[in-house]
Design a protein around this motif. Sequence first.
Motif, PDB file in Angstrom:
ATOM      1  N   HIS A  26       0.819  -1.215   0.000  1.00 47.29           N
ATOM      2  CA  HIS A  26       0.000   0.000   0.000  1.00 47.29           C
ATOM      3  C   HIS A  26       0.858   1.273   0.000  1.00 47.29           C
ATOM      4  O   HIS A  26       0.342   2.356  -0.311  1.00 47.29           O
ATOM      5  CB  HIS A  26      -0.953   0.004   1.196  1.00 47.29           C
ATOM      6  N   ASP A  29       3.900   2.512  -4.093  1.00 48.35           N
ATOM      7  CA  ASP A  29       3.736   3.383  -5.261  1.00 48.35           C
ATOM      8  C   ASP A  29       4.175   4.810  -4.968  1.00 48.35           C
ATOM      9  O   ASP A  29       4.395   5.606  -5.892  1.00 48.35           O
ATOM     10  CB  ASP A  29       2.277   3.387  -5.734  1.00 48.35           C
ATOM     11  N   HIS A  30       4.323   5.146  -3.684  1.00 49.35           N
ATOM     12  CA  HIS A  30       4.629   6.527  -3.305  1.00 49.35           C
ATOM     13  C   HIS A  30       5.819   6.639  -2.353  1.00 49.35           C
ATOM     14  O   HIS A  30       6.144   7.756  -1.925  1.00 49.35           O
ATOM     15  CB  HIS A  30       3.410   7.152  -2.630  1.00 49.35           C
ATOM     16  N   GLN A 147       3.753 -10.357  -5.164  1.00 48.98           N
ATOM     17  CA  GLN A 147       3.529  -8.943  -5.458  1.00 48.98           C
ATOM     18  C   GLN A 147       4.677  -8.075  -4.957  1.00 48.98           C
ATOM     19  O   GLN A 147       5.121  -7.146  -5.634  1.00 48.98           O
ATOM     20  CB  GLN A 147       2.214  -8.491  -4.808  1.00 48.98           C
ATOM     21  N   HIS A 151       7.693  -5.508  -7.088  1.00 46.73           N
ATOM     22  CA  HIS A 151       7.572  -4.047  -7.021  1.00 46.73           C
ATOM     23  C   HIS A 151       8.957  -3.396  -6.925  1.00 46.73           C
ATOM     24  O   HIS A 151       9.738  -3.732  -6.036  1.00 46.73           O
ATOM     25  CB  HIS A 151       6.728  -3.625  -5.817  1.00 46.73           C
ATOM     26  N   ASN A 153       9.917  -0.530  -5.891  1.00 48.54           N
ATOM     27  CA  ASN A 153      10.173   0.350  -4.748  1.00 48.54           C
ATOM     28  C   ASN A 153      10.278  -0.389  -3.419  1.00 48.54           C
ATOM     29  O   ASN A 153      10.375   0.240  -2.364  1.00 48.54           O
ATOM     30  CB  ASN A 153       9.073   1.414  -4.634  1.00 48.54           C
TER      31      ASN A 153
END
Length: 534
Positions: A26, A29-30, A147, A151, A153
């Motif tokens: 969660h 992405d940021h 997952q 990713h 990041n």
Amino acid sequence: MEQVINYQCDVLIIGSGAAGLTLALHLADHAQVLVLSKGPLTEGSTYYAQGGIAAVFDEDDSIESHIQDTLVAGAGLCDADAVAFTTSNARKSLQWLIDLGVGFDRVDAADSESKFHLNQEGGHSHRRILHAADATGKAVQTTLVGQVKAHPNIRILERYNAVDLITNRQTHKQQQVYGAYIWNRKAEQVETVAAKFVALATGGASKVYQYTSNPDVASGDGIAMAWRAGCRVANMEFNQFHPTCLFHPNAHSFLLTEALRGEGAVLKRPDGSRFMPDFHEAAELAPRDVVARAIDYEMKRLGADCMYLDISHQSADFIQEHFPTIYDKCLSLGIDITRQPMPVVPAAHYTCGGVMTDLDAHTDLPHLYAIGEVAYTGLHGANRMASNSLLECLVFAQAAAADILKRLPEARLHLDLPGWDESKVTDSDEEVIIQHNWHELRLFMWDYVGIVRTNKRLERALRRIELLQQEIHEYYSNFRVSNNLLELRNLVQVAELIVRSAMSRKESRGLHYNLDYRETSDSASPSVLTPGEK
């Protein structure tokens, strides 16, 4: 001491189960995320969870019913806001897993659009347990791992122990977490992480007991680190003992899911007679504390090594379809559960208390969060209801992520961290001391602070803990760290918190049963411990 920052990140997540990996996904992405895993990513309590995750998916069910069942199971000690928050966000959290690809069982297995097959477990008034056969945790964990690994990041450090949180305790400013010292098990060296935020997702502390359903990594690390950093803990006396662990010399920590009883399995004495109807009107579907105490009582009364769980009255096809993992495991040990009962004993399973947090998963320390079994949110009260544990991981990980992302633009990285100093320590040539203390701690915690307690047993346990703490502190101060030493240091701290919490509760409630205070008091409040106070 020379300052060396080995890693820098926006968010350091200590722990790699459902709570930690959900938070990572969660955030990623940021934010730049670093996930610390004490063992392989697939090791941990999530992976071994069999039963499922509770949420309202049936039109005949309701959030209000889920709330009421949780409050009843919590024996008057749940925080109503935490229960409402968790149950209200349950379906959304489960839908996120479904969208990720977790394959929860359907009524028509061949039809991916058919309704979910919902189990019913102890304490639940409706069928509301989504599950993937009897290996739900494995399905969830492997999906999340896939997952996370994909990713860009998210960086993963496997086989690393967290040693301690780094705070600005040396200054007179408001205390805040700046990162953590971590121990690289492969290189056998302590390294430093600087992070804007730190999240504890280290699971519970059931390894403090001799018999546990948990994997070896469940050593209370996050609770102990947060306590040493100045965070309050609550309700540490409420240790859930799962009623049914397989009793077999070659079945270390193998759990027999509550869903077995939800599908009609009954508990029997060695002579084949049932006993749960003598203890509770819900019989085998009574809350876990009731069932565990009943098994413990019958074992002691009869001098028996175990009781028996029998589902052989169901068809062989039904058993093999719904419980393939348990069927295969038992068959490998010479037990055909379609024809004979399973020998069972209770075992330490879940830590209902932990590091105090709010509904955003904040701890007392700014920029430090705690999610999952390490945390005390108020959801579980004096007894956790079946299949609310993974749910808590998902809901509070998402809440923590939202709060961290809101604060991230204003947060800054502190690089003036004190280096790790091991200039005055040496390699140990007395590892036997650690092993001896390890076994002593787990044995007396089982004997004195187990399913049934007394004032004398608690006093004896505390005296032994204080002696062990002195020995371990001396050892820790003089020798280089190791995995066993770090875990023992944390376990003895958690043991003290459990005993002190138990001694402060002058009643029996939920999972805490004291023969000197058999009655439940009219008023209920959590037992809160604050660092620096006795």
